[in-house]
Design a protein around this motif. Structure first.
Motif, PDB file in Angstrom:
ATOM      1  N   MET A  81       0.841  -1.188   0.000  1.00 18.29           N
ATOM      2  CA  MET A  81       0.000   0.000   0.000  1.00 18.29           C
ATOM      3  C   MET A  81       0.884   1.248   0.000  1.00 18.29           C
ATOM      4  N   ALA A  82       0.432   2.283  -0.643  1.00 17.03           N
ATOM      5  CA  ALA A  82       1.186   3.527  -0.736  1.00 17.03           C
ATOM      6  C   ALA A  82       1.234   4.235   0.609  1.00 17.03           C
ATOM      7  N   LYS A  83       2.380   4.865   0.863  1.00 18.03           N
ATOM      8  CA  LYS A  83       2.540   5.626   2.099  1.00 18.03           C
ATOM      9  C   LYS A  83       2.264   7.097   1.834  1.00 18.03           C
ATOM     10  N   LYS A  84       1.835   7.792   2.856  1.00 17.68           N
ATOM     11  CA  LYS A  84       1.631   9.225   2.745  1.00 17.68           C
ATOM     12  C   LYS A  84       2.986   9.911   2.646  1.00 17.68           C
ATOM     13  N   PHE A  85       3.015  11.028   1.901  1.00 20.22           N
ATOM     14  CA  PHE A  85       4.255  11.776   1.747  1.00 20.22           C
ATOM     15  C   PHE A  85       4.784  12.230   3.099  1.00 20.22           C
ATOM     16  N   SER A  86       3.893  12.630   3.992  1.00 15.47           N
ATOM     17  CA  SER A  86       4.330  13.098   5.312  1.00 15.47           C
ATOM     18  C   SER A  86       5.065  11.996   6.079  1.00 15.47           C
TER      19      SER A  86
END
Length: 106
Positions: free
Chosen positions: A1-6
Motif C-alpha cells: 500500500m502507498a505511504k503518505k508523503f508526510s
C-alpha cells in the motif's frame, strides 16, 4: 500500500530533507515559460486575452527557444511579473539596465 508523503518525509534524515528542500527551490526558481504560466494559474487562453493575441500564438511562443526581449517582457508582464536581464560571471552578477528601457516610448 502507498505511504503518505508526510510519513516518507518524516523517515528522511535532516540532511536528506534539507537537500530535497534545496532541490525543490531550485526547480521552482528555474522553469520554462509554459510551466511558469501554469504555476501562475493561467491558461494559454487567459494569457492570450491579456496580450490581445490568439491562443495558438501563446502555444507557439512557449515552444520557442529564441525570441525578442520585448516579446518575452510582454509575456512576463501579462503574468504579473517583471523581466530583468542579469549577466552572471564567476566574480558576480550584473543587472543589464539598458534593456529596461525597451518598449518604453518617451
Amino acid at each position: 500500500m502507498a505511504k503518505k508523503f508526510s510519513e516518507l518525509r518524516a523517515a528522511m534524515s535532516p540532511e536528506a530533507r534539507a537537500q530535497a528542500s534545496e532541490l525543490a527551490q531550485t526547480m521552482l526558481s528555474e522553469m520554462p515559460l509554459h510551466e511558469l504560466r501554469q504555476a501562475r494559474g493561467l491558461s494559454q487562453k487567459m494569457l492570450a486575452d491579456v496580450l490581445h493575441v490568439q491562443q495558438p500564438s501563446i502555444a507557439k511562443m512557449e515552444k520557442r527557444t529564441d525570441m525578442y526581449l520585448s516579446t518575452l517582457r510582454s509575456h512576463i508582464q501579462a503574468m504579473g511579473g517583471e523581466l530583468e536581464v542579469i549577466a552572471r560571471f564567476p566574480d558576480g552578477a550584473v543587472k543589464i539596465s539598458n534593456f529596461a528601457e525597451l518598449g518604453v516610448q518617451s
